[in-house]
Write an enzyme that holds these catalytic residues in place. Structure first.
Site, mmCIF file in Angstrom:
data_model
loop_
_atom_site.group_PDB
_atom_site.id
_atom_site.type_symbol
_atom_site.label_atom_id
_atom_site.label_comp_id
_atom_site.label_asym_id
_atom_site.label_seq_id
_atom_site.Cartn_x
_atom_site.Cartn_y
_atom_site.Cartn_z
ATOM 1 N N GLY B 220 -1.618 1.835 0.545
ATOM 2 C CA GLY B 220 -0.983 0.690 1.202
ATOM 3 C C GLY B 220 0.071 1.163 2.178
ATOM 4 O O GLY B 220 -0.030 2.217 2.795
ATOM 5 N N SER B 221 1.136 0.355 2.287
ATOM 6 C CA SER B 221 2.118 0.578 3.358
ATOM 7 C C SER B 221 2.922 1.866 3.211
ATOM 8 O O SER B 221 3.573 2.287 4.167
ATOM 9 C CB SER B 221 3.073 -0.605 3.421
ATOM 10 O OG SER B 221 2.331 -1.772 3.655
ATOM 11 N N THR B 222 2.932 2.487 2.034
ATOM 12 C CA THR B 222 3.669 3.751 1.935
ATOM 13 C C THR B 222 3.067 4.776 2.886
ATOM 14 O O THR B 222 3.746 5.706 3.317
ATOM 15 C CB THR B 222 3.632 4.321 0.505
ATOM 16 O OG1 THR B 222 2.271 4.417 0.075
ATOM 17 C CG2 THR B 222 4.410 3.453 -0.461
ATOM 18 N N PHE B 223 1.795 4.569 3.262
ATOM 19 C CA PHE B 223 1.133 5.497 4.174
ATOM 20 C C PHE B 223 1.752 5.441 5.574
ATOM 21 O O PHE B 223 1.602 6.367 6.366
ATOM 22 C CB PHE B 223 -0.368 5.166 4.244
ATOM 23 C CG PHE B 223 -1.206 6.271 4.833
ATOM 24 C CD1 PHE B 223 -1.614 7.339 4.043
ATOM 25 C CD2 PHE B 223 -1.576 6.261 6.171
ATOM 26 C CE1 PHE B 223 -2.375 8.357 4.581
ATOM 27 C CE2 PHE B 223 -2.348 7.276 6.718
ATOM 28 C CZ PHE B 223 -2.748 8.340 5.906
ATOM 29 N N LYS B 224 2.472 4.326 5.869
ATOM 30 C CA LYS B 224 3.059 4.176 7.206
ATOM 31 C C LYS B 224 4.074 5.272 7.494
ATOM 32 O O LYS B 224 4.357 5.585 8.647
ATOM 33 C CB LYS B 224 3.699 2.788 7.338
ATOM 34 C CG LYS B 224 2.654 1.676 7.377
ATOM 35 C CD LYS B 224 3.281 0.308 7.258
ATOM 36 C CE LYS B 224 2.193 -0.745 7.090
ATOM 37 N NZ LYS B 224 2.754 -2.052 6.685
#
Lengths: 485, 506
Positions: B220-224
């Site tokens: 999810g957004s932690t990949f950003k």
């Protein structure tokens, strides 16, 4: 007429010194055998000591008794050969003794209780060996009883399927239980069938080879010549598949194909055999789940390494753990492999004695095969040739099937490793086989002239009866002529 | 017939030559591979009766030890016990009679039994003393108190907590649910042990595999953090970049729009879109970078390689199938914000946070701190090593700023998480929507971060893998993983965990 007959019937009885002078080669052979046997006993005794040192760090308590009994047994076998088969090959008995000895040490190391039983079986096996040499004095005696052997082989194969008599042990119905005694008649049937095949093919080989029966484009042997053989073979296959004993089934099949090929000198039989085998293998693979299991775990034992593939995977782990030189006797974990004392004993040997020890076992079988086939080449009688071929094939192929199974070269089929595995039936039948092979070898030596051919007690008795009759006839004739005069 | 007999001899000889060759294959050619097989217990059985030293945690708790067998008639004189139960089992591994060994027990078996060359040479010098047991001790970098805290914070939910030390890469906590208790099978005979192990293998979530370093999950957004790092490194974005305020955006090559989380309108400059975790800006950044730079970039972060942990079986994170990605730009965009085929190992996410905290250097993670010989003398101390340097110190500083915005800025997704004592920290949340057909509401809730902000000491990654998120009851990274992250960092920085004495063989 009477003169020549009388001379023929007068036995040539040689004194020991005369015999020794007449057969220097045979005596040298026996001396070689004696020294090899002592060597085999020494190796066994050392292995026995080392195995005990390895597992308990103790010199076995009964080591002197063990050596005495071991040497005693081997000497009895050797003396029996010296007395009854003096011309026989010198290497067969020592090789069998070596295999038997190493097997016994492994079994002792794996399971003390089994070792006690195995030593009892060893006694019986050697006694049987001596008895066979004593009873079967002429190879031709065997040929005379070909149909008896056929029937014995057939009944032997059928017995385990008789309700109440047969017993199902480890998934194969190959046992017969009579009271406290369990035995595998199949082990004996293989010898009986080899004798039958040898006798039958020796009689009919040309007729079978002639192929005078035309079916369309094919030339086949006359049905009446080939029928009994097919019956014997089909019998073995059907019964074996019924008993789920794939290893023995393969062994019988190979024995049959090899013998008919050698007898007829037609390579077509080998091809036909290969086709039939492929067909039968494919059929049973599609029909029987236990065959599929065997093939599956042969192709990939790793995918089911905790269950169905466990035995073979553990066997390979043991081999790898042993490596080149082995872990040392008593220092590995061959008990990890289920049935280590039985079908998988080669894995135990590979683990504790390494590639070197395993190769020694392979060499021993190869030398037995060499000696057996040399015997087949030396004799000029077709029956003896075929018998030697059959018996040698049994040993060579049986060892190949089980060793190959244990090291994942061929699908695993339960069958014992001749002379090495635990088991009375196997040990006794293989000693019978050995005695017969040595009898053929001795017979060949006599015919070549390496040993003076003396009549057997049976023949002497027959001759004595004949002479008595002739004398009676002569007396009667004399009386009649007196009366006439 | 003689010709056939000779041919038969040749044939049988060939068979035996093949047997000999096969035997060579197994005993020599395959020897190493078979001996290394995890199910090969031959070496273990040989070792089982030898004295075997303990495995001790960083805070001095015994995690594995050998004790005398109370049954005098047993085959073996010793039993292996794991006093910490399921707390450290995925790290220590197990040492069984019938099924080999795993984890530290496997890798450090030679130290524990005293069979390394160095130990044997040292033992020679001790010949005069009566002390013949030269089994060594292995000390973990992992702390038992943190493992317990992580287990408590997870409260039985499926998920992982990983805490690493920023400067060294030392793993201080790495616990995942479900776990298992090795005591239930290690000393059992084959059949019983087999049954227990097979039961564990078939249990939901496979407790024998560590969720923290042997499994991977959609990030999810932690990949950003990674996408932003790559964008900054390549100069395609900077803190002044502006992104349009929209609720959906149609990427090239498709007519299907990409939406923000729950279709919200989201945009602004980079700090704002980062702290509010808009999706569209990061899809645009990934597509702007293009497949080549994006794939190279994730490779620089170590994605696609098994993590260099010092115990076996680490998983590798993945960016999915990257062939022909230039013809599948929408997928590239979606992967830019951590959906589609992106999958990250929880330990790897802690390393990502650690990299930002450590000026761009990604350290090799390790669980074994030191090894000691039988007299407590050090055999080996693990030297920290840099594994990757995916970003410059400057980019790391920028990312630190952006991640601080998540916890401190207006509308930051991690604002609800505040540490005790006003400790400042940087973080990123993530809520991965798995989009499973049979379980459409299933999500992974993530939060990664590092603290203290001024002088980063610990990097942390928390993931809950078995959550259901509905419109009415939204399970998000901040809401679900946040409290666990807070509990861990509070305990470590201002709670009882701040003063725990570390080091020494116990």
């Amino acid at each position: 007429m009477t003169d020549t007959l009388e001379a023929d019937l007068e036995p040539t009885r040689l004194s020991r010194r005369e015999r020794r002078a007449a057969a220097p080669l045979a005596y040298r052979r026996r001396n070689v055998e004696l020294s090899l046997i002592i060597l085999a006993a020494a190796i066994t005794a050392m292995a026995y000591t080392v195995a005990s040192l390895g597992s308990n760090a103790e010199i076995p308590a009964g080591i002197f008794g063990f050596v005495a009994i071991l040497l005693g047994l081997l000497l009895i076998a050797h003396l029996a050969v010296r007395k009854f088969a003096i011309g026989a090959d010198a290497t067969l008995l020592p090789l069998a003794a070596l295999l038997h000895g190493i097997g016994f040490v492994m079994i002792t190391r794996l399971d003390d209780t089994l070792a006690g039983l195995q030593s009892l079986w060893s006694l019986i096996a050697v006694a049987t060996f001596v008895a066979v040499l004593l009873v079967v004095r002429r190879v031709t005696d065997l040929a005379r009883f070909r149909w008896t052997f056929f029937a014995a082989g057939a009944i032997g194969l059928l017995l385990p399927m008789v309700p109440g008599l047969g017993a199902n042990i480890n998934g194969a119905r190959i046992w017969v239980s009579v009271g406290p005694i369990n035995f595998q008649p199949g082990e004996f049937a293989k010898v009986a069938l080899a004798i039958f095949f040898a006798a039958y093919f020796a009689d009919n080989r040309e007729l079978i080879a002639a192929k005078t029966w035309k079916v369309g484009p094919f030339h086949l042997p006359e049905p009446r010549f080939i029928l009994p053989v097919l019956v014997a073979w089909g019998f073995a296959i059907v019964v074996m598949v019924g008993q789920r004993d794939l290893g023995s089934s393969l062994l019988f099949f190979t024995l049959f194909v090899v013998m008919i090929w050698v007898a007829t000198e037609r390579v077509g039989w080998l091809l036909l055999g290969a086709v039939l085998f492929a067909g039968a293998a494919y059929f049973s693979w599609t029909q029987f789940s236990h065959v599929q299991t065997r093939v599956d775990i042969w192709i990939d034992p790793w995918s089911d390494s905790l269950d169905r593939g466990y035995q073979i995977v553990q066997s390979l782990f043991g081999l790898a753990d042993g490596g080149l030189t082995g872990t040392g006797l008593g220092r590995g974990n061959p008990n990890q492999v289920p049935e280590a004392q039985n079908d998988f004993i080669f894995a135990s040997i590979g683990e504790e004695l390494g590639l070197i020890g395993g190769t020694a076992i392979l060499m021993s079988y190869l030398l037995i095969v060499g000696a057996g086939l040399r015997t087949a080449l030396r004799t000029d009688r077709e029956f003896e040739k075929l018998l030697a071929v059959g018996l040698t094939t049994i040993i060579g192929v049986q060892a190949f099937i089980i060793i190959g199974g244990v090291i994942k070269l061929v699908p695993l089929t339960g069958i014992t490793l001749p002379f090495v595995s635990y088991g009375g039936s196997s040990l006794v039948s293989n000693y019978i086989l050995l005695a017969l092979l040595m009898r053929v070898s001795d017979s060949a030596a006599r015919r070549i002239g390496e040993v003076p051919d003396e009549p057997t007690p049976g023949e002497r008795w027959a001759a004595w009866k004949l002479r008595r009759e002739i004398r009676r006839d002569q007396k009667r004739a004399a009386k009649r002529s007196e009366a006439a005069a | 017939m003689n010709k056939q007999i000779r041919q038969l001899a040749l044939g049988l000889m060939t068979l035996y030559v093949v047997l000999f060759a096969t035997l060579n294959y197994w005993t020599v050619a395959q020897e190493e591979e078979l001996n290394a097989n995890i199910e090969n217990t031959r070496a273990v059985r040989r070792e089982f009766d030898r004295p075997r030293g303990p495995i001790v945690t960083a805070d001095g708790v015994v995690a594995a030890e050998s004790v005398p067998n109370p049954d005098p008639d047993a085959e073996f004189d010793r039993l292996r016990e794991y006093p910490t139960g399921d707390l450290l089992s995925n790290i220590t591994g197990y040492f069984t009679l019938s099924f080999g060994s795993t984890g530290v027990e496997r890798v450090y078996g030679d130290v524990l039994t005293g069979t390394t060359t160095e130990q044997q040479i040292r033992a020679l010098g001790d010949l005069l003393s009566s002390d013949v047991d030269n089994s060594g001790t292995v000390q973990l970098s992992v702390r038992n108190d943190l493992q317990a805290a992580a287990k408590f914070a997870l409260a039985g939910r499926s998920g992982s907590v990983v805490v690493t030390e920023v400067e060294t890469g030392a793993v201080r906590a790495m616990y995942s649910n479900p776990s298992y208790d090795p005591n239930t099978f290690v000393n059992l005979p084959f059949e019983d042990a087999q049954e227990a192990i097979v039961d564990l293998q078939n249990a939901p979530g496979n407790p024998l595999l560590s969720g923290a370093f042997q499994q991977r999950y959609m990030p999810g957004s932690t990949f950003k953090v990674i996408t932003t790092g790559i964008g900054l490194e390549n100069g395609v974005i900077d803190t002044t970049s502006e992104f349009e305020r929209v609720s959906e955006w149609v990427p090239p090559q498709t007519t299907d729009p990409i939406e923000n989380y729950r279709g919200s309108v989201c945009g602004g400059d980079l700090p704002e879109v980062f702290r509010r975790s808009c999706n569209i800006p990061f899809a645009q950044t990934a597509i702007l970078l293009g497949p080549d730079r994006m794939v190279d970039g994730v490779g620089d972060w170590g994605i696609g390689e098994a993590l260099p942990l010092d115990i076996p079986g680490s998983a590798a994170s993945t960016f999915g199938d990257t062939t022909d990605l230039d013809e599948r730009l929408p997928l590239l965009g979606i992967r830019g914000f951590g959906q589609n085929d992106d999958q990250m190992v929880p330990l790897h996410m802690a390393m990502v946070a650690g990299t930002v905290a450590n000026g761009g250097r990604m350290m090799e993670p390790y669980v074994v701190e030191s090894t000691y010989d039988h007299q407590g003398r050090v055999l080996n101390d693990t030297d920290p090593e840099v594994w990757k340097t995916p970003i410059s110190a400057q980019t790391a500083a920028t990312l630190t700023e952006l991640m601080t915005g998540v916890t401190e800025g207006e509308g930051g997704t991690g604002q609800s998480v505040q540490l005790a004592g006003g400790q400042r920290f940087a973080a990123k949340t993530g809520t991965a929507e798995l989009g499973l057909v049979d379980d459409p509401d299933r999500v992974h809730a993530w939060m990664i971060g590092f603290a203290p902000l001024e002088a980063p000491k610990y990097a942390i990654s928390v993931v809950l893998t078995d959550l259901t998120s509905t419109q009415a009851d939204a399970a998000t990274g901040g809401r679900e993983a946040g409290p666990i992250l807070k509990a861990m960092l509070d305990y470590l920085l201002t709670g009882p965990g701040a003063n725990v004495q570390l080091g020494g063989p116990g």
